[in-house]
Scaffold this motif. Structure first.
Motif, short mmCIF file in Angstrom:
data_model
loop_
_atom_site.label_atom_id
_atom_site.label_comp_id
_atom_site.label_asym_id
_atom_site.label_seq_id
_atom_site.Cartn_x
_atom_site.Cartn_y
_atom_site.Cartn_z
N ASP A 87 0.59 -1.05 -0.02
CA ASP A 87 0.29 0.20 0.23
C ASP A 87 1.39 1.90 -0.40
N PHE A 88 0.28 2.28 -0.77
CA PHE A 88 1.06 3.18 -0.84
C PHE A 88 -0.01 4.55 0.01
N VAL A 89 0.66 5.76 -0.03
CA VAL A 89 0.60 7.49 -0.35
C VAL A 89 1.03 8.04 -1.04
N ASP B 247 7.99 9.56 -7.88
CA ASP B 247 8.51 10.05 -6.91
C ASP B 247 8.87 9.15 -5.49
N TYR B 248 9.67 7.98 -5.81
CA TYR B 248 9.05 6.94 -5.02
C TYR B 248 9.66 6.63 -3.70
N ARG B 249 9.19 7.21 -2.88
CA ARG B 249 9.98 6.59 -1.02
C ARG B 249 9.83 5.16 -0.17
N ASN B 250 9.85 4.89 0.63
CA ASN B 250 10.00 3.84 0.81
C ASN B 250 9.41 4.67 2.28
N ALA B 251 8.77 3.61 3.50
CA ALA B 251 8.28 3.47 4.72
C ALA B 251 9.03 4.68 4.97
N ALA C 109 13.51 4.84 -3.55
CA ALA C 109 13.50 3.26 -4.40
C ALA C 109 14.07 3.43 -5.70
N GLU C 110 14.81 2.84 -6.44
CA GLU C 110 14.53 2.82 -7.73
C GLU C 110 13.45 2.74 -8.80
N MET C 111 12.59 1.75 -7.98
CA MET C 111 11.10 1.70 -8.58
C MET C 111 10.59 0.67 -7.75
N CYS C 112 9.59 0.76 -8.27
CA CYS C 112 8.27 0.14 -7.50
C CYS C 112 6.58 -0.63 -8.16
N GLY C 113 6.96 -1.80 -8.79
CA GLY C 113 6.53 -3.00 -9.65
C GLY C 113 4.65 -2.42 -9.07
N ASN C 114 4.96 -2.75 -8.23
CA ASN C 114 3.47 -2.73 -7.91
C ASN C 114 2.83 -1.40 -7.67
N GLY C 115 3.84 -0.21 -7.05
CA GLY C 115 3.34 1.10 -7.44
C GLY C 115 3.19 1.83 -8.64
N THR C 116 3.65 1.10 -9.53
CA THR C 116 3.57 1.36 -11.32
C THR C 116 2.36 1.12 -11.90
N ASN D 246 16.08 -2.37 -9.02
CA ASN D 246 16.39 -2.38 -7.55
C ASN D 246 17.09 -3.37 -6.81
N PRO D 247 17.53 -3.88 -5.87
CA PRO D 247 18.47 -4.83 -5.09
C PRO D 247 17.49 -5.75 -4.69
N HIS D 248 17.51 -7.55 -5.32
CA HIS D 248 17.01 -8.52 -4.57
C HIS D 248 17.65 -9.38 -4.55
N HIS E 39 10.49 -9.55 2.36
CA HIS E 39 11.31 -8.30 3.61
C HIS E 39 11.70 -7.17 2.51
N GLU E 40 10.96 -6.31 2.62
CA GLU E 40 11.44 -5.85 1.52
C GLU E 40 11.97 -4.75 2.32
N ARG E 41 13.53 -3.88 1.32
CA ARG E 41 14.78 -2.48 1.60
C ARG E 41 13.53 -1.43 2.45
N GLY E 42 13.97 -0.69 3.25
CA GLY E 42 13.82 0.84 3.19
C GLY E 42 11.59 0.47 4.47
N VAL E 43 11.56 -1.03 4.33
CA VAL E 43 10.62 -1.16 4.98
C VAL E 43 9.51 -1.98 6.01
N GLY E 44 10.36 -3.49 5.47
CA GLY E 44 10.13 -4.87 6.37
C GLY E 44 9.14 -5.90 5.60
N CYS F 207 5.41 -7.46 -3.46
CA CYS F 207 6.57 -6.90 -4.09
C CYS F 207 5.93 -6.85 -5.21
N GLY F 208 5.96 -5.89 -6.52
CA GLY F 208 5.91 -6.19 -7.86
C GLY F 208 7.52 -6.48 -7.36
N THR F 209 8.34 -5.53 -7.81
CA THR F 209 9.97 -6.63 -8.46
C THR F 209 10.34 -7.96 -8.06
N1 LIG Z 1 11.61 -1.51 -0.98
C1 LIG Z 1 11.93 -1.79 -2.22
C2 LIG Z 1 11.17 -0.46 -3.40
C3 LIG Z 1 9.58 -0.42 -3.54
C4 LIG Z 1 9.90 -2.10 -4.38
C5 LIG Z 1 8.03 -2.85 -4.31
N2 LIG Z 1 7.25 -2.36 -3.48
C6 LIG Z 1 6.79 -3.37 -5.71
O1 LIG Z 1 6.06 -2.91 -5.50
O2 LIG Z 1 8.19 -3.63 -6.96
C7 LIG Z 1 13.44 -1.15 -2.25
O3 LIG Z 1 13.46 -0.36 -1.88
O4 LIG Z 1 14.05 -1.19 -3.83
#
Ligand SMILES: N[C@H](CCC[C@H](N)C(=O)O)C(=O)O
Length: 292
Positions: A16-18, A75-79, A84-91, A168-170, A218-223, A228-230
């Motif tokens: 989820d996103f604001v 302009d994506y920011r973690n919690a 972050a470079e990319m957010c798949g669900n966010g797009t 973004n790194p996985h 477990h997402e970087r910058g979130v928990g 996670c789409g990416t």
């Molecule tokens: N936490 C991720 C960004 C959000 C990725 C995720 N929400 C998605 O849908 O890809 C990172 O710092 O790279």
């Protein structure tokens, strides 16, 4: 000076996103303010904060340079307020927002991201987006079994994993036989060796059947997040790699705790993510409750 900030709450498979419209880039978004907006008790609450801004008004020059290809910048920011470079669900949620607000028309929209412009296209009752090209760490570092990292998840012994770059790194862990995803302790940040220079998103993947996997993340910058789409793309790439099937244009059903995503491997290391996007609510935040 406006004393309130409009927002829209949305999600993609419960990631989820604001969303904060700042169309001409006059408001800005500090890391502290992003973290305050994402706070699930004192703020609006979300896994991430997405500022909706005209690409030409983006802070980063390399993003502004793509304004001829994409009018709007995600302009994506973690919690925690980190970029972050990319957010798949966010797009997908971003595209849904642009369409609802009349900022984009038709069945497809090119969205600017820190990783570069991506085309998000309407797909049934959701959206699809090619998040490629993916990249594996130097294939030479993947040992003969296709792993290049060890990950401690909770108190368990380390699991073997493969690094996948989605912009973004996985770090994708193959859940050992006999273990259940539900039993994993993802309340703490998994410990990854070698230590990733810029942190990493950790997916633990279990095969369900041909072309079907399940994961927790477990997402970087979130928990831990519900999706996670990416990460779903990285998990499909890693699972295809382990099966020696990276070049077959495979399609994957990816079950995440928040729902179901579909991933399709494309030529030239493309990887398409498809899934829903829901706009839940709109509201106003009192700026006095937020840090600058
Ligand atoms: N936490 C991720 C960004 C959000 C990725 C995720 N929400 C998605 O849908 O890809 C990172 O710092 O790279």
């Amino acid at each position: 000076m406006a004393d309130r900030l409009a927002f829209t709450k949305g999600h993609g498979t419960e990631n989820d996103f604001v969303l904060v419209p700042d169309l001409d880039g006059t408001v800005g978004l500090s890391p502290a303010r992003a973290a305050a907006l994402a706070d699930r008790r004192a703020g609006v609450g979300g896994d991430g904060v997405i500022r909706v801004v005209r690409t030409a008004a983006a802070d980063e020059a390399d993003v502004r340079e793509t304004a001829d290809r994409a009018e709007w910048f995600m302009d994506y920011r973690n919690a925690d307020g980190s970029l972050a470079e990319m957010c798949g669900n966010g797009t997908r949620v971003f595209a849904e927002y642009l369409r609802r607000e009349g900022l984009a028309a038709g069945d497809a929209v090119v969205v600017a991201t820190r990783r570069g412009p991506v085309e998000v296209r309407s797909d049934g009752d959701g959206w699809a987006v090619d998040l490629g090209p993916w990249a594996l760490a130097d294939p030479g570092t993947a040992d003969r079994d296709g792993f290049d990292a060890l990950v401690h998840v909770g108190a368990d012994d380390p699991f073997s994993a493969l690094s996948v770059d989605m912009g973004n790194p996985h770090t994708v862990v193959a859940l050992p036989e006999g273990l259940d995803l539900d039993d994993l302790d993802l309340t703490r940040v998994p410990v990854v060796n070698p230590v990733p220079a810029h942190g990493t998103n950790v997916e633990v993947v279990r095969p369900i059947g041909p072309g079907h996997i399940a994961l927790r993340v477990h997402e970087r910058g979130v928990g831990e997040t519900r999706s996670c789409g990416t990460g779903a793309c990285a998990a499909a790439v890693a699972t295809s790699f382990w099966a020696g099937a990276l070049d077959t244009g495979s399609t994957w059903v990816v079950d995440v705790p928040g729902g179901r995503l579909r991933v399709r491997l494309l030529p030239d290391r493309g990887v398409e993510l498809a899934g829903p996007a829901v706009l839940v609510a709109d509201g106003m935040v009192d700026l006095a409750t937020l840090p600058d």
